[in-house]
Design a protein around this motif. Structure first.
Motif, PDB file in Angstrom:
ATOM      1  N   UNK A  61      42.034  44.800  24.163  1.00  0.00           N
ATOM      2  CA  UNK A  61      42.927  43.688  24.480  1.00  0.00           C
ATOM      3  C   UNK A  61      42.100  42.615  25.177  1.00  0.00           C
ATOM      4  N   UNK A  62      42.585  41.380  25.248  1.00  0.00           N
ATOM      5  CA  UNK A  62      41.804  40.314  25.889  1.00  0.00           C
ATOM      6  C   UNK A  62      41.455  40.597  27.348  1.00  0.00           C
ATOM      7  N   UNK A  71      40.287  41.177  20.912  1.00  0.00           N
ATOM      8  CA  UNK A  71      40.004  40.282  22.037  1.00  0.00           C
ATOM      9  C   UNK A  71      40.672  38.925  21.867  1.00  0.00           C
ATOM     10  N   UNK A  72      41.128  38.617  20.642  1.00  0.00           N
ATOM     11  CA  UNK A  72      41.728  37.312  20.361  1.00  0.00           C
ATOM     12  C   UNK A  72      43.238  37.403  20.160  1.00  0.00           C
ATOM     13  N   UNK A  73      43.835  38.524  20.552  1.00  0.00           N
ATOM     14  CA  UNK A  73      45.289  38.678  20.413  1.00  0.00           C
ATOM     15  C   UNK A  73      45.956  37.886  21.527  1.00  0.00           C
ATOM     16  N   UNK A  74      46.240  36.626  21.254  1.00  0.00           N
ATOM     17  CA  UNK A  74      46.790  35.706  22.244  1.00  0.00           C
ATOM     18  C   UNK A  74      48.263  35.467  21.944  1.00  0.00           C
ATOM     19  N   UNK A  75      49.084  35.521  22.958  1.00  0.00           N
ATOM     20  CA  UNK A  75      50.503  35.232  22.799  1.00  0.00           C
ATOM     21  C   UNK A  75      50.713  33.724  22.690  1.00  0.00           C
ATOM     22  N   UNK A  87      46.941  27.939  25.869  1.00  0.00           N
ATOM     23  CA  UNK A  87      46.497  26.922  26.819  1.00  0.00           C
ATOM     24  C   UNK A  87      45.164  26.366  26.368  1.00  0.00           C
ATOM     25  N   UNK A  88      44.704  25.349  27.075  1.00  0.00           N
ATOM     26  CA  UNK A  88      43.403  24.753  26.750  1.00  0.00           C
ATOM     27  C   UNK A  88      42.266  25.740  26.995  1.00  0.00           C
ATOM     28  N   UNK A  89      42.407  26.591  28.014  1.00  0.00           N
ATOM     29  CA  UNK A  89      41.356  27.568  28.286  1.00  0.00           C
ATOM     30  C   UNK A  89      41.265  28.596  27.156  1.00  0.00           C
ATOM     31  N   UNK A  90      42.413  29.020  26.623  1.00  0.00           N
ATOM     32  CA  UNK A  90      42.393  29.936  25.483  1.00  0.00           C
ATOM     33  C   UNK A  90      41.783  29.260  24.257  1.00  0.00           C
ATOM     34  N   UNK A 146      41.084  33.086  13.208  1.00  0.00           N
ATOM     35  CA  UNK A 146      42.252  32.935  14.086  1.00  0.00           C
ATOM     36  C   UNK A 146      42.423  31.486  14.518  1.00  0.00           C
ATOM     37  N   UNK A 147      41.337  30.867  14.982  1.00  0.00           N
ATOM     38  CA  UNK A 147      41.420  29.475  15.414  1.00  0.00           C
ATOM     39  C   UNK A 147      41.695  28.548  14.239  1.00  0.00           C
ATOM     40  N   UNK A 148      41.164  28.875  13.070  1.00  0.00           N
ATOM     41  CA  UNK A 148      41.436  28.059  11.889  1.00  0.00           C
ATOM     42  C   UNK A 148      42.903  28.090  11.505  1.00  0.00           C
TER      43      UNK A 148
END
Length: 402
Positions: free
Chosen positions: A86-87, A117-121, A126-129, A147-149
């Motif tokens: 997990x992150x 590590x990139x499983x973001x809710x 946020x900008x930091x994520x 993921x970012x794409x």
């Protein structure tokens, strides 16, 4: 090494002697002039810091972690980042100390970070994520690029940057990125209907299917059966569909955390048929993907990027804009980038899908029990659908249930 004032740091032993000499001069000198000391303030502060470090070293309070070489610490952090579940497993290391924070953001460590590590809710975006994902993508992490794409292309509506990041992941043979680019080519996402490239979509889908991507195998099978973007070959298409189901069954069998007993869903029913409507024994948690063979297989787990898209648009009321719809398959999350981009069910017209793979999976998961034929249906704007797929316009394509 010099300070900001241009003063050189003295050597360790010289610093102690200089401090002692400065102390003797300050006590024994009788010709001290105010404003012009014999020992400058900068050199005196350096000597005090050096002497403090030496005194703590003599007491045996040195930190052995500081003596470890950076290469060894980076190697350990690479193992940790690649096995993070997990992150927080990785973030907790970064906030431990300044050295771990600096080495943890090394490109070699970020390039090996695990997909979990990139499983973001979506609600915690946020900008930091965003910056963390960007660092990982710049380090060459294919999962971070994908993921970012997806987030930039569909959520932030930055089509060019999102597509380029997914292409960067696809170059590294990332199967989900290849399949997502195939869906974009099939639908002409981000552009007009004339931007569709069915041949490119089939080629990308075939590459992802070669890498074992289940949705790509299913999509390629339907394309071959229907002659969509490729010469029609029903037998070969059927073979790909069976292979997709077999791979999905193997993935469930190899997953010890499926949460369902094997006997509850892996049952033989010789009279089962995909066109026969019958309630699933497991309720909403299972779908008869192998109903041709009488097996009920639990629904596959959605990719973290797809779950992010689903949560992102659910927070915003389940819509991307005026007249734009989401893919009706709950495990997808892709939205339309223009009106009437997705194909609709030819029977009820109440659901729409970004791909044939999503349609086939959702049909066996839930829509088979809900679909009801109607004589005529209209879209949300009150305009009728185009039975031919909207030739010359931007009407809906029709998707036949199978």
């Amino acid at each position: 090494m010099r300070t900001r004032g241009g003063i050189s740091y003295p050597i360790r032993g010289v610093a102690v002697n200089a401090c002692n000499t400065a102390a003797e001069k300050s006590t024994s000198s009788t010709n001290y002039k105010r404003g012009r000391p014999d020992f400058t303030a900068g050199e005196y502060m350096v000597c005090r810091k050096k002497s403090r470090l030496i005194s703590t070293g003599k007491k045996g309070e040195t930190d052995l972690f500081d003596s470890l070489p950076d290469d060894l610490v980076i190697s350990i952090l690479c193992k940790l980042s690649s096995s993070a579940s997990c992150p927080s497993d990785f973030i907790n290391v970064l906030i431990t100390c300044k050295r771990l924070n600096g080495l943890g953001l090394h490109s070699q460590v970020l390039s090996k970070a695990s997909p979990k590590s990139f499983v973001i809710k979506a609600k915690k975006w946020s900008d930091s994520a965003h910056r963390f994902l960007k660092l990982c993508a710049d380090a060459g992490n294919a999962e971070a690029c994908y993921t970012l794409g997806m987030i930039r292309f569909y959520c932030l509506q930055n089509r060019g940057s999102g597509a380029s990041l997914m292409a960067k992941a696809a170059i590294s043979s990332h199967a989900p990125a290849l399949y997502s680019l195939a869906v974009i080519q099939f639908n002409g996402s981000g552009g007009s209907k004339s931007d569709k490239d069915l041949r490119a979509g089939v080629a990308l889908c075939a590459r992802a299917a070669f890498l074992g991507h289940i949705d790509a195998l299913r999509e390629l099978g339907h394309c071959l059966q229907d002659g969509y973007g490729v010469r029609q070959n029903v037998t070969e298409g059927r073979r790909f569909l069976v292979q997709a189901n077999a791979r999905e069954l193997a993935a469930v069998l190899s997953n010890p955390n499926s949460g369902l007993p094997t006997r509850a869903w892996l049952t033989w029913s010789p009279h089962a048929h995909p066109n026969h409507r019958h309630p699933s024994e497991n309720g909403p948690s299972g779908c008869p993907l192998l109903s041709d063979f009488g097996c009920n297989v639990p629904a596959p787990e959605a990719h973290p990027a797809s779950r992010f898209l689903t949560e992102w648009f659910a927070i915003r009321g389940g819509s991307t804009g005026t007249g734009l719809r989401l893919c009706s398959h709950t495990g997808c999350g892709r939205p339309e980038t223009r009106k009437h981009e997705f194909r609709r069910c030819s029977v009820c017209g109440a659901v729409n899908y970004c791909s044939r793979a999503c349609q086939a999976l959702d049909w066996k998961l839930r829509h088979k029990e809900e679909c009801a034929p109607v004589e005529r249906w209209a879209d949300e704007d009150g305009e009728g659908g185009d039975d031919a797929g909207g030739v010359g316009g931007d009407g809906d394509d029709i998707m036949v249930e199978s």
